[in-house]
Design a protein around this motif. Sequence first.
Motif, PDB file in Angstrom:
ATOM      1  N   PHE A   1       0.832  -1.205   0.000  1.00 45.13           N
ATOM      2  CA  PHE A   1       0.000   0.000   0.000  1.00 45.13           C
ATOM      3  C   PHE A   1       0.870   1.260   0.000  1.00 45.13           C
ATOM      4  N   GLU A   2       1.947   1.210   0.727  1.00 42.20           N
ATOM      5  CA  GLU A   2       2.856   2.356   0.781  1.00 42.20           C
ATOM      6  C   GLU A   2       3.457   2.635  -0.604  1.00 42.20           C
ATOM      7  N   SER A   3       3.801   1.588  -1.325  1.00 36.59           N
ATOM      8  CA  SER A   3       4.350   1.773  -2.674  1.00 36.59           C
ATOM      9  C   SER A   3       3.282   2.266  -3.640  1.00 36.59           C
ATOM     10  N   LEU A   4       2.042   1.831  -3.441  1.00 42.46           N
ATOM     11  CA  LEU A   4       0.937   2.303  -4.279  1.00 42.46           C
ATOM     12  C   LEU A   4       0.765   3.809  -4.133  1.00 42.46           C
ATOM     13  N   GLN A   5       0.826   4.299  -2.907  1.00 45.39           N
ATOM     14  CA  GLN A   5       0.710   5.735  -2.686  1.00 45.39           C
ATOM     15  C   GLN A   5       1.762   6.500  -3.487  1.00 45.39           C
ATOM     16  N   ALA A   6       2.997   6.050  -3.418  1.00 48.68           N
ATOM     17  CA  ALA A   6       4.091   6.729  -4.111  1.00 48.68           C
ATOM     18  C   ALA A   6       3.886   6.713  -5.623  1.00 48.68           C
ATOM     19  N   ASN A   7       3.462   5.588  -6.164  1.00 52.05           N
ATOM     20  CA  ASN A   7       3.281   5.475  -7.614  1.00 52.05           C
ATOM     21  C   ASN A   7       2.140   6.354  -8.110  1.00 52.05           C
ATOM     22  N   ILE A   8       1.042   6.387  -7.369  1.00 46.77           N
ATOM     23  CA  ILE A   8      -0.097   7.209  -7.777  1.00 46.77           C
ATOM     24  C   ILE A   8       0.272   8.685  -7.741  1.00 46.77           C
ATOM     25  N   CYS A   9       0.957   9.118  -6.702  1.00 45.52           N
ATOM     26  CA  CYS A   9       1.358  10.527  -6.609  1.00 45.52           C
ATOM     27  C   CYS A   9       2.243  10.918  -7.790  1.00 45.52           C
ATOM     28  N   LYS A  10       3.140  10.044  -8.174  1.00 44.74           N
ATOM     29  CA  LYS A  10       4.032  10.323  -9.305  1.00 44.74           C
ATOM     30  C   LYS A  10       3.236  10.519 -10.584  1.00 44.74           C
ATOM     31  N   GLU A  11       2.283   9.635 -10.857  1.00 45.93           N
ATOM     32  CA  GLU A  11       1.503   9.719 -12.083  1.00 45.93           C
ATOM     33  C   GLU A  11       0.593  10.946 -12.103  1.00 45.93           C
ATOM     34  N   ILE A  12       0.013  11.276 -10.963  1.00 47.78           N
ATOM     35  CA  ILE A  12      -0.859  12.446 -10.892  1.00 47.78           C
ATOM     36  C   ILE A  12      -0.061  13.733 -11.098  1.00 47.78           C
TER      37      ILE A  12
ATOM     38  N   VAL B   1     -13.804  18.540 -15.063  1.00 50.56           N
ATOM     39  CA  VAL B   1     -13.040  17.371 -14.606  1.00 50.56           C
ATOM     40  C   VAL B   1     -13.771  16.777 -13.397  1.00 50.56           C
ATOM     41  N   PRO B   2     -13.992  15.474 -13.364  1.00 51.01           N
ATOM     42  CA  PRO B   2     -14.740  14.878 -12.254  1.00 51.01           C
ATOM     43  C   PRO B   2     -13.929  14.727 -10.968  1.00 51.01           C
ATOM     44  N   ILE B   3     -14.641  14.707  -9.857  1.00 51.64           N
ATOM     45  CA  ILE B   3     -14.062  14.285  -8.577  1.00 51.64           C
ATOM     46  C   ILE B   3     -13.898  12.762  -8.629  1.00 51.64           C
ATOM     47  N   ILE B   4     -12.872  12.269  -7.980  1.00 54.16           N
ATOM     48  CA  ILE B   4     -12.732  10.815  -7.874  1.00 54.16           C
ATOM     49  C   ILE B   4     -12.300  10.441  -6.462  1.00 54.16           C
ATOM     50  N   HIS B   5     -12.734   9.256  -6.056  1.00 54.32           N
ATOM     51  CA  HIS B   5     -12.367   8.706  -4.744  1.00 54.32           C
ATOM     52  C   HIS B   5     -11.930   7.266  -4.936  1.00 54.32           C
ATOM     53  N   MET B   6     -10.948   6.856  -4.163  1.00 47.37           N
ATOM     54  CA  MET B   6     -10.588   5.450  -4.097  1.00 47.37           C
ATOM     55  C   MET B   6     -10.101   5.119  -2.702  1.00 47.37           C
ATOM     56  N   ASN B   7     -10.398   3.916  -2.268  1.00 47.78           N
ATOM     57  CA  ASN B   7      -9.877   3.420  -1.001  1.00 47.78           C
ATOM     58  C   ASN B   7      -9.640   1.928  -1.136  1.00 47.78           C
ATOM     59  N   VAL B   8      -8.460   1.486  -0.743  1.00 46.64           N
ATOM     60  CA  VAL B   8      -8.172   0.053  -0.645  1.00 46.64           C
ATOM     61  C   VAL B   8      -7.574  -0.170   0.740  1.00 46.64           C
ATOM     62  N   ARG B   9      -8.021  -1.203   1.420  1.00 51.24           N
ATOM     63  CA  ARG B   9      -7.655  -1.320   2.829  1.00 51.24           C
ATOM     64  C   ARG B   9      -7.632  -2.785   3.287  1.00 51.24           C
TER      65      ARG B   9
ATOM     66  N   VAL C   1      -7.277  -3.279  -8.260  1.00 50.44           N
ATOM     67  CA  VAL C   1      -8.128  -2.101  -8.101  1.00 50.44           C
ATOM     68  C   VAL C   1      -7.262  -0.864  -7.855  1.00 50.44           C
ATOM     69  N   GLY C   2      -6.275  -1.005  -6.977  1.00 47.91           N
ATOM     70  CA  GLY C   2      -5.388   0.119  -6.709  1.00 47.91           C
ATOM     71  C   GLY C   2      -4.624   0.568  -7.938  1.00 47.91           C
ATOM     72  N   GLU C   3      -4.180  -0.393  -8.741  1.00 50.43           N
ATOM     73  CA  GLU C   3      -3.347  -0.082  -9.901  1.00 50.43           C
ATOM     74  C   GLU C   3      -4.131   0.525 -11.058  1.00 50.43           C
ATOM     75  N   VAL C   4      -5.453   0.329 -11.097  1.00 49.85           N
ATOM     76  CA  VAL C   4      -6.242   0.890 -12.197  1.00 49.85           C
ATOM     77  C   VAL C   4      -6.537   2.374 -11.977  1.00 49.85           C
ATOM     78  N   PHE C   5      -6.318   2.847 -10.760  1.00 49.47           N
ATOM     79  CA  PHE C   5      -6.677   4.239 -10.450  1.00 49.47           C
ATOM     80  C   PHE C   5      -5.936   5.250 -11.311  1.00 49.47           C
ATOM     81  N   ALA C   6      -4.612   5.209 -11.298  1.00 49.02           N
ATOM     82  CA  ALA C   6      -3.815   6.254 -11.962  1.00 49.02           C
ATOM     83  C   ALA C   6      -4.079   6.338 -13.461  1.00 49.02           C
ATOM     84  N   PRO C   7      -4.012   5.237 -14.218  1.00 53.73           N
ATOM     85  CA  PRO C   7      -4.275   5.359 -15.656  1.00 53.73           C
ATOM     86  C   PRO C   7      -5.689   5.816 -15.978  1.00 53.73           C
ATOM     87  N   THR C   8      -6.642   5.403 -15.165  1.00 52.86           N
ATOM     88  CA  THR C   8      -8.028   5.793 -15.417  1.00 52.86           C
ATOM     89  C   THR C   8      -8.244   7.273 -15.152  1.00 52.86           C
ATOM     90  N   TYR C   9      -7.770   7.759 -14.011  1.00 57.91           N
ATOM     91  CA  TYR C   9      -8.046   9.156 -13.679  1.00 57.91           C
ATOM     92  C   TYR C   9      -7.173  10.124 -14.470  1.00 57.91           C
TER      93      TYR C   9
END
Length: 304
Positions: A12-23, A106-114, A208-216
């Motif tokens: 999960f920690e690595s997912l956070q870093a990857n998403i921030c980079k792509e955004i 541009v739409p709002i988006i939410h994601m949570n994986v836990r 689910v976590g990995e689909v967030f960045a390319p989709t948004y």
Amino acid sequence: MALTKETISKWFESLQANICKEIELEDEKGKFTIDVWSHASGGGGRSNVMLNGKVLEKAGVNFSAVEGDAPEALLKTLEVDRSSADPLKFFATGVSIVMHPKSPMVPIIHMNVRYFELSNGTYWFGGGIDLTPHIIDKEQASYFHQQLKSVCDAHDASYYPKFKEWADNYFFLPHRNETRGVGGIFFDRLSETDTRSKEDIFDFVKAVGEVFAPTYTHLMHINKNKDFKELHTKWQQLRRGRYVEFNLVWDRGTKFGLQTGGRTESILMSMPPLARWDYDYQLTESFEKETSDYLKKGINWIKH
């Protein structure tokens, strides 16, 4: 090797870093600031927040891994079996994301994986991802749902229809009789069965976590340069108000965070920077009426 809470948390920690980079790459201007914090009873997290980017007015990507004594109020909320009087410890880790764009196009988006576990061996995974356009575009809603369906179908053909219906029911404002947006998927308390292992479920959660960045980032890219007027901005702020109503009144994550003594700034990161509530607002513009007509449960977006 058995799947451990440390392994899950590290991913999960690595997912956070990857998403921030792509955004950051898609926004082109905004940068996430990192706020590291500690939980009073154990563990902590990292809140990554972007303010006043080129596309995103406010965006948060939170990672947490907290533990401690499980409060009785929490155990009651989770309906945990208390046949034993022994005190229980809890561990919870995950990534939570909400992004509020500057442009109403541009739409709002939410994601949570836990992931959550108790010291008695009980555990489960949960999560969800949903889209809240200020102005609903049927083709974009269809694209969003197709991305989620593809992820679900790769793991279990029953997931998408089941989790899509769950999202329709969860991301719903009963006091307004409207959905928060065009929905998505929502799932909770997934644990191993005779046909799926803990590793199988974690693989799905990772997908689910990995689909967030390319989709948004795709939705950011195709909408960020569209023209809009002041009347669109006013509507955006009204729709943000409904978003606030859901998060403060109905959202389980908000309640869980507060019940477990979570960090208030991180819990309320999901709030937009500016919202409005006009008394007895009446729809006047065609885009307002069309969007409101689509704030319903049960729409098959993929057919459009």
